[in-house]
Design a protein around this motif. Structure first.
Motif, mmCIF file in Angstrom:
data_model
loop_
_atom_site.group_PDB
_atom_site.id
_atom_site.type_symbol
_atom_site.label_atom_id
_atom_site.label_comp_id
_atom_site.label_asym_id
_atom_site.label_seq_id
_atom_site.Cartn_x
_atom_site.Cartn_y
_atom_site.Cartn_z
ATOM 1 N N VAL A 296 0.829 -1.201 0.000
ATOM 2 C CA VAL A 296 0.000 0.000 0.000
ATOM 3 C C VAL A 296 0.864 1.252 0.000
ATOM 4 O O VAL A 296 0.712 2.125 -0.855
ATOM 5 C CB VAL A 296 -0.939 0.011 1.222
ATOM 6 C CG1 VAL A 296 -1.731 1.308 1.277
ATOM 7 C CG2 VAL A 296 -1.857 -1.208 1.198
ATOM 8 N N SER A 297 1.775 1.344 0.957
ATOM 9 C CA SER A 297 2.620 2.522 1.068
ATOM 10 C C SER A 297 3.865 2.157 1.843
ATOM 11 O O SER A 297 3.808 1.340 2.761
ATOM 12 C CB SER A 297 1.869 3.653 1.774
ATOM 13 O OG SER A 297 2.668 4.818 1.833
ATOM 14 N N CYS A 298 4.975 2.770 1.453
ATOM 15 C CA CYS A 298 6.249 2.468 2.097
ATOM 16 C C CYS A 298 7.020 3.756 2.355
ATOM 17 O O CYS A 298 6.858 4.742 1.621
ATOM 18 C CB CYS A 298 7.077 1.527 1.225
ATOM 19 S SG CYS A 298 6.308 -0.099 0.988
ATOM 20 N N VAL B 89 -4.295 4.394 -3.954
ATOM 21 C CA VAL B 89 -4.452 5.128 -2.697
ATOM 22 C C VAL B 89 -3.827 6.511 -2.756
ATOM 23 O O VAL B 89 -3.923 7.273 -1.781
ATOM 24 C CB VAL B 89 -3.858 4.337 -1.499
ATOM 25 C CG1 VAL B 89 -4.435 2.934 -1.444
ATOM 26 C CG2 VAL B 89 -2.344 4.317 -1.536
ATOM 27 N N LYS B 90 -3.200 6.842 -3.861
ATOM 28 C CA LYS B 90 -2.574 8.168 -3.975
ATOM 29 C C LYS B 90 -3.619 9.262 -3.800
ATOM 30 O O LYS B 90 -4.703 9.195 -4.370
ATOM 31 C CB LYS B 90 -1.889 8.311 -5.339
ATOM 32 C CG LYS B 90 -0.571 7.578 -5.449
ATOM 33 C CD LYS B 90 0.069 7.810 -6.815
ATOM 34 C CE LYS B 90 1.389 7.089 -6.938
ATOM 35 N NZ LYS B 90 2.015 7.260 -8.267
ATOM 36 N N GLY B 91 -3.259 10.258 -3.000
ATOM 37 C CA GLY B 91 -4.177 11.357 -2.744
ATOM 38 C C GLY B 91 -5.162 11.075 -1.626
ATOM 39 O O GLY B 91 -5.853 11.984 -1.168
ATOM 40 N N ASN C 15 8.864 6.054 17.739
ATOM 41 C CA ASN C 15 9.197 4.842 16.971
ATOM 42 C C ASN C 15 7.935 4.220 16.365
ATOM 43 O O ASN C 15 7.699 3.003 16.457
ATOM 44 C CB ASN C 15 9.936 3.823 17.834
ATOM 45 C CG ASN C 15 11.230 3.366 17.195
ATOM 46 O OD1 ASN C 15 11.928 4.139 16.542
ATOM 47 N ND2 ASN C 15 11.574 2.102 17.362
ATOM 48 N N THR C 16 7.151 5.081 15.757
ATOM 49 C CA THR C 16 5.863 4.660 15.211
ATOM 50 C C THR C 16 5.696 5.174 13.791
ATOM 51 O O THR C 16 6.094 6.310 13.494
ATOM 52 C CB THR C 16 4.707 5.180 16.089
ATOM 53 O OG1 THR C 16 4.847 4.649 17.411
ATOM 54 C CG2 THR C 16 3.354 4.767 15.532
ATOM 55 N N VAL C 17 5.137 4.346 12.947
ATOM 56 C CA VAL C 17 4.799 4.733 11.581
ATOM 57 C C VAL C 17 3.272 4.732 11.464
ATOM 58 O O VAL C 17 2.610 3.816 11.954
ATOM 59 C CB VAL C 17 5.419 3.770 10.555
ATOM 60 C CG1 VAL C 17 4.964 4.114 9.139
ATOM 61 C CG2 VAL C 17 6.940 3.826 10.644
ATOM 62 N N TYR C 18 2.750 5.758 10.813
ATOM 63 C CA TYR C 18 1.309 5.923 10.690
ATOM 64 C C TYR C 18 0.872 5.781 9.233
ATOM 65 O O TYR C 18 1.635 6.054 8.309
ATOM 66 C CB TYR C 18 0.887 7.300 11.199
ATOM 67 C CG TYR C 18 1.267 7.566 12.626
ATOM 68 C CD1 TYR C 18 2.392 8.326 12.934
ATOM 69 C CD2 TYR C 18 0.501 7.059 13.670
ATOM 70 C CE1 TYR C 18 2.745 8.574 14.250
ATOM 71 C CE2 TYR C 18 0.844 7.304 14.993
ATOM 72 C CZ TYR C 18 1.972 8.061 15.275
ATOM 73 O OH TYR C 18 2.320 8.297 16.587
ATOM 74 N N LEU C 19 -0.375 5.395 9.081
ATOM 75 C CA LEU C 19 -1.006 5.427 7.765
ATOM 76 C C LEU C 19 -2.351 6.120 7.940
ATOM 77 O O LEU C 19 -3.283 5.567 8.507
ATOM 78 C CB LEU C 19 -1.208 4.027 7.187
ATOM 79 C CG LEU C 19 -1.744 4.002 5.756
ATOM 80 C CD1 LEU C 19 -0.685 4.547 4.782
ATOM 81 C CD2 LEU C 19 -2.156 2.594 5.335
ATOM 82 N N GLN C 20 -2.390 7.376 7.510
ATOM 83 C CA GLN C 20 -3.638 8.137 7.563
ATOM 84 C C GLN C 20 -4.424 7.817 6.304
ATOM 85 O O GLN C 20 -3.940 8.023 5.189
ATOM 86 C CB GLN C 20 -3.348 9.635 7.640
ATOM 87 C CG GLN C 20 -4.593 10.500 7.657
ATOM 88 C CD GLN C 20 -5.395 10.359 8.935
ATOM 89 O OE1 GLN C 20 -4.841 10.446 10.027
ATOM 90 N NE2 GLN C 20 -6.698 10.130 8.811
ATOM 91 N N TYR D 192 6.367 6.040 -0.907
ATOM 92 C CA TYR D 192 5.822 5.385 -2.101
ATOM 93 C C TYR D 192 4.388 4.991 -1.816
ATOM 94 O O TYR D 192 4.070 4.544 -0.722
ATOM 95 C CB TYR D 192 6.662 4.140 -2.432
ATOM 96 C CG TYR D 192 6.222 3.416 -3.681
ATOM 97 C CD1 TYR D 192 5.205 2.465 -3.640
ATOM 98 C CD2 TYR D 192 6.822 3.684 -4.901
ATOM 99 C CE1 TYR D 192 4.793 1.810 -4.777
ATOM 100 C CE2 TYR D 192 6.420 3.024 -6.051
ATOM 101 C CZ TYR D 192 5.400 2.089 -5.983
ATOM 102 O OH TYR D 192 5.001 1.446 -7.125
ATOM 103 N N TYR D 193 3.523 5.160 -2.819
ATOM 104 C CA TYR D 193 2.112 4.788 -2.682
ATOM 105 C C TYR D 193 1.676 3.994 -3.900
ATOM 106 O O TYR D 193 2.052 4.312 -5.032
ATOM 107 C CB TYR D 193 1.229 6.027 -2.576
ATOM 108 C CG TYR D 193 1.506 6.899 -1.377
ATOM 109 C CD1 TYR D 193 2.418 7.944 -1.447
ATOM 110 C CD2 TYR D 193 0.859 6.674 -0.164
ATOM 111 C CE1 TYR D 193 2.683 8.735 -0.346
ATOM 112 C CE2 TYR D 193 1.107 7.464 0.940
ATOM 113 C CZ TYR D 193 2.024 8.495 0.836
ATOM 114 O OH TYR D 193 2.273 9.287 1.936
#
Length: 130
Positions: A48-50, A64-66, A77-82, A59-60
């Motif tokens: 999905v995204s990196c 899901v772009k936009g 130490n956290t990665v989010y995906l909004q 990268y998307y």
């Protein structure tokens, strides 16, 4: 102990938003490519995204772009995906993964076998109702 723990999934109506979190312990975010993947029922896992923090690169996948935004908080130490403007086709179990060597495009496009990625979380379910 090295762990990737996803959270933030749930049930949301079409058009709604969710923010997923991937809490990472035991490794330095700056050293790894972190990716979000998803797997819908009966379908193969897809990238999905990196993000590669040390390069400031993201990268998307096209669909899901936009709508989705990946980010990281090094202090936590956290990665989010909004995720915004969610659609029924976004329904899936979402996983985060970490790899020391693979770049963002290779990771998200799954150039290498999934088994070769260093670490995986257990996933969080996102259900989008239409």
């Amino acid at each position: 102990q090295l762990q990737l723990v996803e959270s933030g999934g749930g049930l949301v109506q079409s058009g709604g938003s969710l923010r997923l979190s991937c809490a990472v312990s035991g490794l330095n975010l700056n050293d790894y490519t972190i990716g979000w993947f998803r797997q819908a029922p009966g379908k193969e896992r897809e990238g999905v995204s990196c993000i590669r923090s040390s390069e400031g690169s993201t990268y998307y996948r096209e669909s899901v772009k936009g709508r989705f935004t990946i980010s990281r908080d090094n202090a936590r130490n956290t990665v989010y995906l909004q995720m915004t403007s969610l659609k029924s086709e976004d329904t899936a179990v979402y996983y985060c993964a970490a790899d020391l060597i693979v770049g963002i495009q290779d990771m998200c496009e799954m150039t290498y076998r999934l088994e070769s990625i260093d670490y995986w979380g257990k996933g969080t379910l996102v259900t989008v109702s239409s």
